[in-house]
Design an enzyme around this catalytic site. Structure first.
Site, PDB file in Angstrom:
ATOM      1  N   HIS A   1     -26.147  -3.015 -66.010  1.00  0.00           N
ATOM      2  CA  HIS A   1     -26.623  -4.111 -65.146  1.00  0.00           C
ATOM      3  C   HIS A   1     -27.963  -4.660 -65.650  1.00  0.00           C
ATOM      4  O   HIS A   1     -28.980  -4.589 -64.964  1.00  0.00           O
ATOM      5  CB  HIS A   1     -26.730  -3.658 -63.684  1.00  0.00           C
ATOM      6  CG  HIS A   1     -26.625  -4.797 -62.718  1.00  0.00           C
ATOM      7  ND1 HIS A   1     -26.072  -4.673 -61.456  1.00  0.00           N
ATOM      8  CD2 HIS A   1     -27.012  -6.105 -62.804  1.00  0.00           C
ATOM      9  CE1 HIS A   1     -26.125  -5.839 -60.834  1.00  0.00           C
ATOM     10  NE2 HIS A   1     -26.686  -6.714 -61.638  1.00  0.00           N
TER      11      HIS A   1
ATOM     12  N   ARG B   1     -20.377  -9.286 -60.497  1.00  0.00           N
ATOM     13  CA  ARG B   1     -20.442  -8.094 -59.660  1.00  0.00           C
ATOM     14  C   ARG B   1     -19.232  -7.219 -59.974  1.00  0.00           C
ATOM     15  O   ARG B   1     -18.116  -7.720 -60.141  1.00  0.00           O
ATOM     16  CB  ARG B   1     -20.443  -8.448 -58.166  1.00  0.00           C
ATOM     17  CG  ARG B   1     -21.775  -8.943 -57.628  1.00  0.00           C
ATOM     18  CD  ARG B   1     -22.847  -7.839 -57.599  1.00  0.00           C
ATOM     19  NE  ARG B   1     -24.112  -8.293 -57.055  1.00  0.00           N
ATOM     20  CZ  ARG B   1     -25.126  -8.791 -57.773  1.00  0.00           C
ATOM     21  NH1 ARG B   1     -25.024  -8.897 -59.082  1.00  0.00           N
ATOM     22  NH2 ARG B   1     -26.246  -9.169 -57.177  1.00  0.00           N
TER      23      ARG B   1
ATOM     24  N   GLU C   1     -21.667   1.104 -58.773  1.00  0.00           N
ATOM     25  CA  GLU C   1     -22.884   1.391 -59.535  1.00  0.00           C
ATOM     26  C   GLU C   1     -23.730   2.441 -58.830  1.00  0.00           C
ATOM     27  O   GLU C   1     -23.848   2.395 -57.607  1.00  0.00           O
ATOM     28  CB  GLU C   1     -23.710   0.096 -59.685  1.00  0.00           C
ATOM     29  CG  GLU C   1     -23.082  -0.836 -60.675  1.00  0.00           C
ATOM     30  CD  GLU C   1     -23.862  -2.139 -60.845  1.00  0.00           C
ATOM     31  OE1 GLU C   1     -25.062  -2.170 -60.521  1.00  0.00           O
ATOM     32  OE2 GLU C   1     -23.259  -3.103 -61.298  1.00  0.00           O
TER      33      GLU C   1
HETATM   34  C1  DGY Z   1     -28.643 -10.786 -59.446  1.00  0.00           C
HETATM   35  O1  DGY Z   1     -29.701 -11.389 -59.320  1.00  0.00           O
HETATM   36  O2  DGY Z   1     -27.728 -10.897 -58.629  1.00  0.00           O
HETATM   37  C2  DGY Z   1     -28.472  -9.942 -60.641  1.00  0.00           C
HETATM   38  O3  DGY Z   1     -27.321  -9.175 -60.597  1.00  0.00           O
HETATM   39  C3  DGY Z   1     -29.688  -9.059 -60.842  1.00  0.00           C
HETATM   40  O4  DGY Z   1     -29.706  -8.673 -62.162  1.00  0.00           O
END
Ligand code: DGY
Length: 319
Positions: free
Chosen positions: A285, A238, A267
């Site tokens: 992402h 993240r 984002e």
């Molecule tokens: C998640 O599942 O947390 C991912 O970031 C999605 O791509």
């Protein structure tokens, strides 16, 4: 029959499963559903199938009403969901662990290769029409064999990334809340260390920890300074785990060698200082972005929803 609100476009296989048992109200607009529209649509919903772009907080849960039983996130990360607010209202929250492990590890390793072998720079150079020819010292990167990968967060995705690194001849250290299974540690030759040691010994650092108050800006100026100037940092977890302004400064000033980012602090905005730098690879992402994986994620989220609405234990509850 219950009412299920789906907050964005998801693969048809998941919608079919939901429609077989319930009334489904799925947002199909080209853009993300706006907050006002979302608050309006969830009114009277028994279940919400949410995407990570939607904030599921007390306001949204209250807008849905007291009949809401389940929030199923179509993601393994659930920092968009206020799980405490769900629990306080007796609402089950679920996520999709497992099904995106390999796809995300692929992207992590892709970024490791792109960063260490300067593939983004090479691609940009050719597309810009710049003159080039093979040269002994042209766009030299760093080899991975014999180097050390530091994995921060050794859950499924961290382990899958470490497995790829092992195949490339890397040594593995990891930092995690708990020891991993001893057989897996032995297979990977992985050694558990604290974050301080990981930062100083790793040639490549890959982030795989969940995001929350404890990991906000886990990597900032101080941690970047602790790394070797030859180290590469990769983030597929993240964005806010890394202080982007500090990272941009570190990349510009040669504090570390390079970085690969799949996720960003705000984002879809990317810190403008990163955009000018050659030694960072930026992708939007894409960790779980394969047809197979996104289908599996949506189907698992649908299974979680259906189980709760049937009064059963969902396959993958949060917590
Ligand atoms: C998640 O599942 O947390 C991912 O970031 C999605 O791509």
């Amino acid at each position: 029959m219950s009412r299920v609100v789906v907050t964005g476009r998801v693969p048809e296989a998941a919608l079919e499963k939901l429609r077989a048992e319930h009334e489904v109200d799925a947002w199909t607009g080209p853009e993300s559903i706006g907050r006002e529209e979302l608050l309006r649509r969830v009114a009277g919903a028994d279940a919400i199938l949410s995407l990570l772009t939607e904030r599921v907080d007390g306001e949204l849960l209250d807008a849905a009403g007291p009949q809401l039983k389940v929030v199923s996130n179509v993601a393994v990360g659930y920092d968009n969901i206020d799980v405490r607010a769900c629990t306080a209202r007796g609402i089950v929250a679920t996520n999709t662990p497992g099904v995106l492990t390999e796809a995300t590890a692929d992207i992590a390793f892709g970024l490791i290769l792109m960063a260490t072998r300067r593939l983004g720079e090479g691609e940009r150079l050719i597309r810009a029409g710049q003159p080039w020819k093979w040269g002994m010292f042209f766009l030299l990167g760093s080899s991975l064999q014999g180097k050390t990968l530091g994995v921060v967060g050794m859950g499924g995705i961290g382990q899958a990334t470490a497995r790829r690194a092992k195949a490339f001849g890397m040594d593995i250290v990891y930092q995690s809340r708990s020891e991993i299974d001893s057989a897996i540690a032995a297979e990977l030759g992985a050694r558990r260390v604290d974050l301080d040691e990981l930062l100083t010994v790793s040639d490549v650092i890959s982030l795989h920890c969940p995001y929350g108050p404890n990991t906000h800006h886990l990597i900032g100026a101080e941690q970047l300074s602790a790394m070797k100037s030859s180290t590469y940092l990769v983030n597929t977890a993240r964005g806010p785990i890394v202080n982007e302004a500090a990272l941009a400064a570190a990349l510009r000033e040669g504090v570390i060698a390079g970085a690969g980012l799949d996720v960003f602090e705000k984002e879809p905005t990317v810190h403008p200082d990163l955009l000018d730098l050659e030694n960072v690879t930026l992708v939007p992402h894409l960790g779980s972005a394969t047809i197979e994986t996104r289908t599996a994620m949506a189907v698992l989220a649908a299974d979680n929803t259906l189980a709760v609405l049937r009064g059963e234990q969902p396959p993958t509850p949060i917590g």
